[in-house]
Motif scaffolding. Structure first.
Motif, PDB file in Angstrom:
ATOM      1  N   VAL A   1      -1.661  -1.400  -6.183  1.00 48.33           N
ATOM      2  CA  VAL A   1      -0.248  -1.481  -5.795  1.00 48.33           C
ATOM      3  C   VAL A   1      -0.034  -0.999  -4.368  1.00 48.33           C
ATOM      4  O   VAL A   1       0.761  -1.555  -3.623  1.00 48.33           O
ATOM      5  N   HIS A   2      -0.766   0.050  -3.955  1.00 52.78           N
ATOM      6  CA  HIS A   2      -0.449   0.691  -2.679  1.00 52.78           C
ATOM      7  C   HIS A   2      -1.397   0.386  -1.539  1.00 52.78           C
ATOM      8  O   HIS A   2      -0.960   0.127  -0.430  1.00 52.78           O
ATOM      9  N   LEU A   3      -2.718   0.465  -1.802  1.00 52.85           N
ATOM     10  CA  LEU A   3      -3.658   0.449  -0.677  1.00 52.85           C
ATOM     11  C   LEU A   3      -3.870  -0.955  -0.130  1.00 52.85           C
ATOM     12  O   LEU A   3      -3.957  -1.923  -0.872  1.00 52.85           O
ATOM     13  N   ARG A   4      -3.921  -1.047   1.198  1.00 50.65           N
ATOM     14  CA  ARG A   4      -4.112  -2.332   1.852  1.00 50.65           C
ATOM     15  C   ARG A   4      -5.183  -2.192   2.921  1.00 50.65           C
ATOM     16  O   ARG A   4      -5.175  -1.232   3.683  1.00 50.65           O
ATOM     17  N   SER A   5      -6.055  -3.167   2.975  1.00 48.33           N
ATOM     18  CA  SER A   5      -7.074  -3.137   4.015  1.00 48.33           C
ATOM     19  C   SER A   5      -6.457  -3.567   5.344  1.00 48.33           C
ATOM     20  O   SER A   5      -5.632  -4.475   5.399  1.00 48.33           O
TER      21      SER A   5
ATOM     22  N   GLN B   1      -8.604   3.730   3.206  1.00 49.91           N
ATOM     23  CA  GLN B   1      -7.521   2.762   3.269  1.00 49.91           C
ATOM     24  C   GLN B   1      -6.186   3.468   3.240  1.00 49.91           C
ATOM     25  O   GLN B   1      -6.046   4.541   2.657  1.00 49.91           O
ATOM     26  N   LEU B   2      -5.201   2.839   3.874  1.00 56.89           N
ATOM     27  CA  LEU B   2      -3.845   3.400   3.897  1.00 56.89           C
ATOM     28  C   LEU B   2      -2.894   2.479   3.148  1.00 56.89           C
ATOM     29  O   LEU B   2      -3.088   1.273   3.135  1.00 56.89           O
TER      30      LEU B   2
ATOM     31  N   MET C   1       4.552   1.870   1.644  1.00 56.35           N
ATOM     32  CA  MET C   1       5.068   1.356   0.372  1.00 56.35           C
ATOM     33  C   MET C   1       6.379   2.027  -0.037  1.00 56.35           C
ATOM     34  O   MET C   1       7.034   1.577  -0.969  1.00 56.35           O
TER      35      MET C   1
END
Lengths: 81, 421
Positions: A40-44, B254-255, B347
């Motif tokens: 849901v949160h982490l994006r590369s 990762q962020l 987010m």
């Protein structure tokens, strides 16, 4: 203004669409909190080209999947699924 | 050795006599050292403010700042220069209000005119319900010592007589929240002012020098690789706005951020017509007038992910439609300039400030398109964290692990859809 290749209607103006964000597979419902957090949160940060969801609200009224380059805004159509 | 001149009426007169040919450069040239105590990655307002407070308040002068472009070339000078602290949630309010306190004295402290102009920030409500929510926010601000007023239509007519307040508008205006201490700050001067004083205190600032990699040993930062060469450092801070996710990937984590495009516009200059910042909330459009007379306009993000740094026309049309509904006289002005920036949206729409999974490496990211107003406060608090090793109370809520623990700071209650924040 983006010209979005809808697999059902052909190339149409961006104003006909609503944006649905990255198309990412979701983990099964009983997956761990950590897996859900990742999904849901982490994006590369290294994803110049990626598949994303658009809803063709003023056309076929279907969610479509297109592949878009985030830097050049070039599209490649994908089959609807 | 670079000569450092104090800016004053006297120095202006003295340099006028020699035709302004001998002003010292703001930044001295410096040679890369093999090792630094602390490295700041990103020479924007936040990074330079951190370097400044480290050098002046905490006496750390073995500090380097690496900027991949030029100072004031990123989001620091791509915003609409608005500062305010009209937030409901404690975490959001705290940092931005500290920043307002700091802006007030920074021009004197930095000996650089930041042109902080507390001209008033007027936030328009478009229904009675919205005005009630604004009243809640104003009460919360007043309880915390920040002055906010709620204006009804009559009072608003006096405060901003240029506003179109017709009943037949699509989104008629019901009232406004006003924070008179809000206003604008000359944004590029913020980068230059902090950089000049930090450099004078011994900080090394390198422009056109991207960071290309990290040297991490057993989970602990040991050094970084840059275009100019490798340096050893035990501590570093990533403060690179739109490139945050990319730098985090280089460091192996990762962020929860995605890049979103935001646009702003400037009209041709006209005589003074608007003495405050006005924000239209049905959609989003904010307007202020610069000292040169141009009207600066901004809106919401383009609503889609992008790293293109160029906008889409529908976002321009949206923003301008709202601006002209507020101020019909704007239809007679031409746009002179237009630009875009990449905002790193998280987010929950709020920033990530503090520790990372890598020991010694700190992060300051995810400010989206709301980071400028917090600049001095972030520098102040990050310097305290880097110097003392303790996350300050104001920074604690912005931890990276809040996305995993669920302690999100979602001011608008939107959810994990960064392009909607």
């Amino acid at each position: 203004m983006l010209l979005i290749p809808c697999p059902n209607c052909g190339a149409r103006d961006q104003s006909e669409f609503a944006y649905g964000g990255l198309r990412a597979p979701l983990p099964p419902l009983d997956a761990s909190i950590g897996d859900w957090h990742t999904a849901v949160h982490l994006r590369s940060g290294e994803m110049p080209v990626r598949e994303e969801l658009w809803y063709h609200a003023c056309g076929c009224e279907r969610w479509i999947v297109v592949s878009r380059n985030l830097t050049t805004h070039e599209f490649a159509p994908k089959d609807a699924s | 050795m670079q000569h450092h001149t104090k800016y004053s009426g006297f120095s202006l007169a003295r340099h006028a006599l020699s035709g302004h040919r001998h002003w010292p450069r703001i930044l001295p040239d410096c040679d890369l050292r093999p090792s630094y105590d602390i490295v700041i990655i990103g020479g924007g307002g936040h990074g330079l403010a951190t370097a400044y407070y480290l050098a002046t308040k905490h006496e750390f002068s073995n500090v380097a700042v690496f900027e991949s472009g030029w100072l004031g070339g990123g989001n620091t000078a791509r915003n609409t220069a608005i500062v305010r602290s009209d937030y409901l949630l404690d975490a959001s309010f705290g940092l931005k209000h500290l920043a307002l306190d700091l802006w007030a004295d920074l021009s004197q402290e930095l000996n650089f005119n930041l042109m902080y102009s507390p001209r008033g920030y007027v936030d328009l409500a478009h229904s009675d319900g919205e005005l009630e929510q604004f009243t809640l926010r104003a009460n919360a601000m007043n309880l915390r010592g920040a002055k906010a007023d709620i204006l009804d239509l009559e009072a608003l007519k006096t405060r901003v007589p240029q506003l179109a307040l017709g009943d037949d508008d699509r989104f008629p205006i019901a009232g406004a929240l006003v924070q008179e201490r809000g206003g604008v700050v000359r944004h590029d001067a913020v980068a230059w002012g902090f950089a000049r004083k930090a450099a004078a205190a011994g900080v090394h600032i390198f422009q056109n020098c991207p960071v290309t990699g990290f040297d991490i040993r057993e989970g602990q930062l040991a050094g970084i690789q840059t275009a100019l060469g490798n340096v050893d450092c035990g501590q570093a801070m990533i403060s690179v706005a739109g490139a945050s996710a990319k730098l985090a990937n280089l460091a192996g984590f990762q962020l929860p951020v995605t890049p979103v495009n935001v646009q702003a516009f400037v009209t041709e200059p006209v005589k003074p017509v608007l003495d405050c910042v006005v924000n239209y909330n049905a959609g989003l459009s904010y307007v202020s007038q610069t000292d040169k007379g141009e009207l600066v306009l901004g809106g919401a993000t383009d609503g889609i992910h992008s790293t293109a740094r160029r906008g889409t026309f529908n976002a321009i049309e949206d923003t301008l439609a709202r601006a002209t509904q507020m101020f019909p006289f704007l239809t007679r002005l031409r746009l002179m300039r237009h630009w875009s920036g990449t905002a790193d949206m998280t987010m929950d729409g709020n920033a990530i400030v503090g520790d990372t999974p890598v020991g010694g490496l700190k992060i300051n990211a995810g400010w989206g398109y709301a980071g400028f107003k917090a600049t001095p406060a972030v520098g102040h608090e990050m310097a305290a964290l880097l110097a003392g090793g303790q996350t300050t109370d104001l920074l604690k809520p912005f931890s990276l692990d809040r996305f995993e623990t669920g302690a999100l700071i979602d001011d608008a209650g939107i959810g994990p859809y960064p392009w909607l924040h």
